[in-house]
Design a protein around this motif. Structure first.
Motif, short mmCIF file in Angstrom:
data_model
loop_
_atom_site.label_atom_id
_atom_site.label_comp_id
_atom_site.label_asym_id
_atom_site.label_seq_id
_atom_site.Cartn_x
_atom_site.Cartn_y
_atom_site.Cartn_z
N ASN A 1 0.83 -1.22 0.00
CA ASN A 1 0.00 0.00 0.00
C ASN A 1 0.85 1.25 0.00
O ASN A 1 0.57 2.21 -0.73
CB ASN A 1 -0.92 0.03 1.23
CG ASN A 1 -2.13 -0.85 1.06
OD1 ASN A 1 -2.49 -1.24 -0.04
ND2 ASN A 1 -2.77 -1.18 2.17
N ALA A 2 1.88 1.28 0.83
CA ALA A 2 2.77 2.45 0.89
C ALA A 2 3.48 2.65 -0.44
O ALA A 2 3.56 3.76 -0.96
CB ALA A 2 3.77 2.30 2.03
N LEU B 1 7.16 1.08 6.74
CA LEU B 1 6.31 2.19 6.34
C LEU B 1 5.07 1.64 5.66
O LEU B 1 5.17 0.87 4.70
CB LEU B 1 7.08 3.13 5.41
CG LEU B 1 6.37 4.39 4.93
CD1 LEU B 1 5.95 5.26 6.11
CD2 LEU B 1 7.26 5.16 3.98
N ASP B 2 3.90 2.02 6.17
CA ASP B 2 2.63 1.57 5.61
C ASP B 2 1.80 2.81 5.26
O ASP B 2 2.10 3.92 5.71
CB ASP B 2 1.89 0.72 6.64
CG ASP B 2 0.71 -0.04 6.06
OD1 ASP B 2 0.53 -0.05 4.81
OD2 ASP B 2 -0.04 -0.65 6.83
N LEU C 1 -12.19 8.60 8.04
CA LEU C 1 -11.82 9.80 7.30
C LEU C 1 -10.33 10.10 7.39
O LEU C 1 -9.84 11.02 6.73
CB LEU C 1 -12.60 11.01 7.84
CG LEU C 1 -14.12 10.94 7.68
CD1 LEU C 1 -14.78 12.13 8.35
CD2 LEU C 1 -14.52 10.86 6.22
N GLN C 2 -9.61 9.32 8.18
CA GLN C 2 -8.17 9.52 8.36
C GLN C 2 -7.40 8.63 7.39
O GLN C 2 -7.70 7.45 7.26
CB GLN C 2 -7.75 9.15 9.79
CG GLN C 2 -8.43 9.95 10.86
CD GLN C 2 -7.95 11.38 10.90
OE1 GLN C 2 -6.82 11.68 10.56
NE2 GLN C 2 -8.83 12.28 11.31
N GLU C 3 -6.41 9.21 6.74
CA GLU C 3 -5.51 8.42 5.91
C GLU C 3 -4.13 9.03 5.96
O GLU C 3 -3.97 10.23 6.16
CB GLU C 3 -6.00 8.29 4.47
CG GLU C 3 -6.02 9.57 3.68
CD GLU C 3 -6.49 9.34 2.26
OE1 GLU C 3 -5.69 8.87 1.42
OE2 GLU C 3 -7.67 9.61 1.99
N GLY C 4 -3.12 8.17 5.83
CA GLY C 4 -1.77 8.67 5.83
C GLY C 4 -0.76 7.55 6.06
O GLY C 4 -1.12 6.38 6.20
N PHE C 5 0.50 7.95 6.12
CA PHE C 5 1.57 7.00 6.35
C PHE C 5 1.61 6.62 7.82
O PHE C 5 1.39 7.45 8.70
CB PHE C 5 2.91 7.58 5.91
CG PHE C 5 3.06 7.66 4.42
CD1 PHE C 5 3.32 6.52 3.68
CD2 PHE C 5 2.93 8.87 3.77
CE1 PHE C 5 3.44 6.58 2.30
CE2 PHE C 5 3.05 8.95 2.39
CZ PHE C 5 3.31 7.80 1.66
N LYS C 6 1.89 5.36 8.05
CA LYS C 6 2.00 4.82 9.41
C LYS C 6 3.39 4.20 9.55
O LYS C 6 3.81 3.42 8.69
CB LYS C 6 0.92 3.78 9.64
CG LYS C 6 0.91 3.22 11.04
CD LYS C 6 -0.25 2.25 11.22
CE LYS C 6 -0.24 1.69 12.62
NZ LYS C 6 -1.32 0.72 12.81
N PHE C 7 4.08 4.54 10.61
CA PHE C 7 5.44 4.07 10.85
C PHE C 7 5.42 3.02 11.96
O PHE C 7 4.99 3.31 13.07
CB PHE C 7 6.34 5.23 11.28
CG PHE C 7 6.39 6.34 10.27
CD1 PHE C 7 7.38 6.35 9.31
CD2 PHE C 7 5.46 7.36 10.28
CE1 PHE C 7 7.44 7.37 8.37
CE2 PHE C 7 5.50 8.38 9.35
CZ PHE C 7 6.50 8.38 8.39
#
Length: 106
Positions: A7-8, A76-77, A83-89
């Motif tokens: 996904n990342a 890194l994902d 409604l929240q989206e973004g990179f997750k470490f």
């Protein structure tokens, strides 16, 4: 070692395609926030001689040696939750995070 989820990698590839240039992304850390450090992400147009390079799912991730000490083993994902989206470490070196999740301590 730094790894990317599919996904990342797909999300980064889409950004690079729309941007029209770039070697990959630079992952780093900076002093910030209530816990001491925050992640940084930026496009890489020019590779630096000291860069450490990792590749996953066709995307290159560049890290400077000082940041690598704090990021080694990180995955890194890219996630969407409501409604929240973004990179997750997912960083195994993190000992504590601030309540808002914007900074961390190792």
């Amino acid at each position: 070692m730094i790894t990317l989820t599919e996904n990342a990698a797909n999300h980064i590839q889409n950004f690079l395609s729309r941007r029209g240039k770039g070697e990959g992304i630079r992952l780093g850390v900076k002093t910030s926030g209530c816990s001491g450090m925050a992640y940084t992400l930026e496009f890489v147009d020019e590779i630096q001689p000291e860069d450490i390079v990792f590749e996953g799912h066709g995307v290159k991730v560049f890290i400077d040696p000082k940041s690598h000490v704090y990021l080694d083993g990180t995955q890194l994902d890219y996630t969407k939750e409501g409604l929240q989206e973004g990179f997750k470490f997912e960083n195994p070196n993190v000992k504590d995070e601030c309540g808002c999740g914007e900074s961390f301590h190792v």
